[in-house]
Design a protein around this motif. Structure first.
Motif, PDB file in Angstrom:
ATOM      1  N   MET A   1      14.076 -65.574 -35.666  1.00  0.00           N
ATOM      2  CA  MET A   1      13.994 -64.960 -36.999  1.00  0.00           C
ATOM      3  C   MET A   1      13.577 -63.494 -36.834  1.00  0.00           C
ATOM      4  SD  MET A   1      13.931 -65.008 -40.439  1.00  0.00           S
ATOM      5  CE  MET A   1      14.519 -66.654 -40.598  1.00  0.00           C
ATOM      6  N   THR A   2      14.280 -62.608 -37.512  1.00  0.00           N
ATOM      7  CA  THR A   2      13.957 -61.188 -37.500  1.00  0.00           C
ATOM      8  C   THR A   2      12.672 -60.947 -38.282  1.00  0.00           C
ATOM      9  OG1 THR A   2      16.293 -60.632 -37.401  1.00  0.00           O
ATOM     10  CG2 THR A   2      14.821 -58.908 -38.143  1.00  0.00           C
ATOM     11  N   ALA A   3      11.841 -60.065 -37.753  1.00  0.00           N
ATOM     12  CA  ALA A   3      10.598 -59.707 -38.454  1.00  0.00           C
ATOM     13  C   ALA A   3      10.874 -58.505 -39.357  1.00  0.00           C
ATOM     14  CB  ALA A   3       9.510 -59.372 -37.452  1.00  0.00           C
ATOM     15  N   TYR A   4      10.556 -58.662 -40.630  1.00  0.00           N
ATOM     16  CA  TYR A   4      10.711 -57.588 -41.596  1.00  0.00           C
ATOM     17  C   TYR A   4       9.312 -57.063 -41.918  1.00  0.00           C
ATOM     18  CZ  TYR A   4      15.285 -59.701 -42.024  1.00  0.00           C
ATOM     19  OH  TYR A   4      16.527 -60.207 -41.740  1.00  0.00           O
ATOM     20  N   THR A   5       9.190 -55.744 -41.975  1.00  0.00           N
ATOM     21  CA  THR A   5       7.882 -55.126 -42.193  1.00  0.00           C
ATOM     22  C   THR A   5       7.834 -54.415 -43.531  1.00  0.00           C
ATOM     23  OG1 THR A   5       7.660 -54.798 -39.803  1.00  0.00           O
ATOM     24  CG2 THR A   5       6.177 -53.537 -41.233  1.00  0.00           C
ATOM     25  N   PRO A   6       7.058 -54.931 -44.483  1.00  0.00           N
ATOM     26  CA  PRO A   6       6.875 -54.236 -45.758  1.00  0.00           C
ATOM     27  C   PRO A   6       6.133 -52.920 -45.520  1.00  0.00           C
ATOM     28  CG  PRO A   6       6.181 -56.528 -45.919  1.00  0.00           C
ATOM     29  CD  PRO A   6       6.384 -56.230 -44.466  1.00  0.00           C
ATOM     30  N   LEU A   7       6.656 -51.853 -46.090  1.00  0.00           N
ATOM     31  CA  LEU A   7       6.057 -50.531 -45.903  1.00  0.00           C
ATOM     32  C   LEU A   7       5.479 -50.004 -47.208  1.00  0.00           C
ATOM     33  CD1 LEU A   7       8.933 -49.019 -43.749  1.00  0.00           C
ATOM     34  CD2 LEU A   7       6.720 -49.869 -42.932  1.00  0.00           C
ATOM     35  N   PRO A   8       4.235 -49.510 -47.161  1.00  0.00           N
ATOM     36  CA  PRO A   8       3.637 -48.898 -48.341  1.00  0.00           C
ATOM     37  C   PRO A   8       4.186 -47.486 -48.530  1.00  0.00           C
ATOM     38  CG  PRO A   8       2.165 -48.680 -46.489  1.00  0.00           C
ATOM     39  CD  PRO A   8       3.353 -49.483 -45.999  1.00  0.00           C
ATOM     40  N   VAL A   9       3.760 -46.820 -49.580  1.00  0.00           N
ATOM     41  CA  VAL A   9       4.076 -45.405 -49.750  1.00  0.00           C
ATOM     42  C   VAL A   9       3.496 -44.690 -48.531  1.00  0.00           C
ATOM     43  CG1 VAL A   9       3.676 -43.356 -51.158  1.00  0.00           C
ATOM     44  CG2 VAL A   9       4.071 -45.561 -52.268  1.00  0.00           C
ATOM     45  N   PRO A  10       4.286 -43.866 -47.837  1.00  0.00           N
ATOM     46  CA  PRO A  10       3.805 -43.203 -46.617  1.00  0.00           C
ATOM     47  C   PRO A  10       2.620 -42.267 -46.883  1.00  0.00           C
ATOM     48  CG  PRO A  10       6.187 -43.020 -46.810  1.00  0.00           C
ATOM     49  CD  PRO A  10       5.683 -43.568 -48.116  1.00  0.00           C
ATOM     50  N   PRO A  11       1.729 -42.109 -45.890  1.00  0.00           N
ATOM     51  CA  PRO A  11       0.538 -41.264 -46.061  1.00  0.00           C
ATOM     52  C   PRO A  11       0.847 -39.825 -46.505  1.00  0.00           C
ATOM     53  CG  PRO A  11       0.326 -42.579 -44.077  1.00  0.00           C
ATOM     54  CD  PRO A  11       1.722 -42.799 -44.594  1.00  0.00           C
ATOM     55  N   ALA A  12       1.883 -39.204 -45.952  1.00  0.00           N
ATOM     56  CA  ALA A  12       2.216 -37.831 -46.359  1.00  0.00           C
ATOM     57  C   ALA A  12       2.615 -37.790 -47.832  1.00  0.00           C
ATOM     58  CB  ALA A  12       3.334 -37.268 -45.478  1.00  0.00           C
ATOM     59  N   ALA A  13       3.368 -38.795 -48.274  1.00  0.00           N
ATOM     60  CA  ALA A  13       3.761 -38.862 -49.685  1.00  0.00           C
ATOM     61  C   ALA A  13       2.535 -39.065 -50.563  1.00  0.00           C
ATOM     62  CB  ALA A  13       4.765 -39.981 -49.905  1.00  0.00           C
ATOM     63  N   LEU A  14       1.593 -39.900 -50.116  1.00  0.00           N
ATOM     64  CA  LEU A  14       0.372 -40.127 -50.898  1.00  0.00           C
ATOM     65  C   LEU A  14      -0.421 -38.839 -51.067  1.00  0.00           C
ATOM     66  CD1 LEU A  14      -0.697 -43.540 -49.388  1.00  0.00           C
ATOM     67  CD2 LEU A  14       0.023 -43.123 -51.750  1.00  0.00           C
ATOM     68  N   ARG A  15      -0.498 -38.042 -50.008  1.00  0.00           N
ATOM     69  CA  ARG A  15      -1.216 -36.755 -50.125  1.00  0.00           C
ATOM     70  C   ARG A  15      -0.552 -35.881 -51.196  1.00  0.00           C
ATOM     71  NH1 ARG A  15      -1.653 -37.719 -44.658  1.00  0.00           N
ATOM     72  NH2 ARG A  15       0.168 -36.472 -44.096  1.00  0.00           N
ATOM     73  N   GLU A  16       0.762 -35.857 -51.209  1.00  0.00           N
ATOM     74  CA  GLU A  16       1.487 -35.068 -52.214  1.00  0.00           C
ATOM     75  C   GLU A  16       1.275 -35.637 -53.613  1.00  0.00           C
ATOM     76  OE1 GLU A  16       5.548 -35.046 -50.903  1.00  0.00           O
ATOM     77  OE2 GLU A  16       5.079 -33.869 -49.110  1.00  0.00           O
TER      78      GLU A  16
END
Length: 172
Positions: A1-16
């Protein structure tokens, strides 16, 4: 089974976003309260750390364009698909997403959609599903179906009820 990784809003985007959101508005932080003042948000998804809002936390509701920075980094041109919508984030840096559960906001019975995008940032399909009791297996199946199409570069998981962006998954 392929592992899928949920990604949050990226840190650079959060700073903006903490300076000005993707609609150009300054962040207006507030404290989450159980009485729903000023905004009923306790239990809502935080896209910065992929967990839910708890009472007493300093958070903000900001406008976020989930394709915008990915498109800039990859050279994609999503055009009209560069939509902006509301997301809750912590008003200050909050650290890494939790390690478990594997898929955040996976309440059995909740309705989700997996929106598929190609390398240009254009929508190339989607699928709605109800999260089953075996939520990891349900997400694995919906994501495997999405990435079975070789044209799909990334997928956004959204709440079906309001269309809100929850997290993204890149092609493994």
């Amino acid at each position: 089974m392929t592992a899928y990784t949920p990604l949050p809003v990226p840190p650079a985007a959060l700073r903006e976003l903490r300076a000005a959101d993707d609609a150009g508005r300054p962040m207006r932080p507030f404290t989450a309260r159980e009485d729903g003042v000023p905004i009923g948000c306790v239990g809502s998804p935080l896209r910065c750390c992929l967990r839910t809002v708890e009472p007493g936390e300093r958070i903000a509701l900001v406008s976020y364009a989930p394709l915008r920075r990915w498109a800039a980094a990859t050279g994609a041109e999503p055009g009209a698909y560069d939509e902006v919508g509301p997301v809750f984030i912590h008003a200050d840096a909050c650290g890494e997403p939790p390690k478990a559960p594997r898929y955040p906001f996976a309440r059995p019975g909740a309705l989700r959609t997996v929106r598929r995008y190609n390398a240009k940032g254009h929508i190339v399909g989607g699928r709605a599903f109800e999260i089953p009791a075996a939520s990891d297996a349900g997400f694995d199946q919906a994501l495997a179906e999405a990435f079975a199409d070789p044209e799909v570069a990334l997928a956004h998981v959204r709440a079906l009820e309001h269309g809100c962006f929850l997290f993204e998954i890149h092609r493994p």
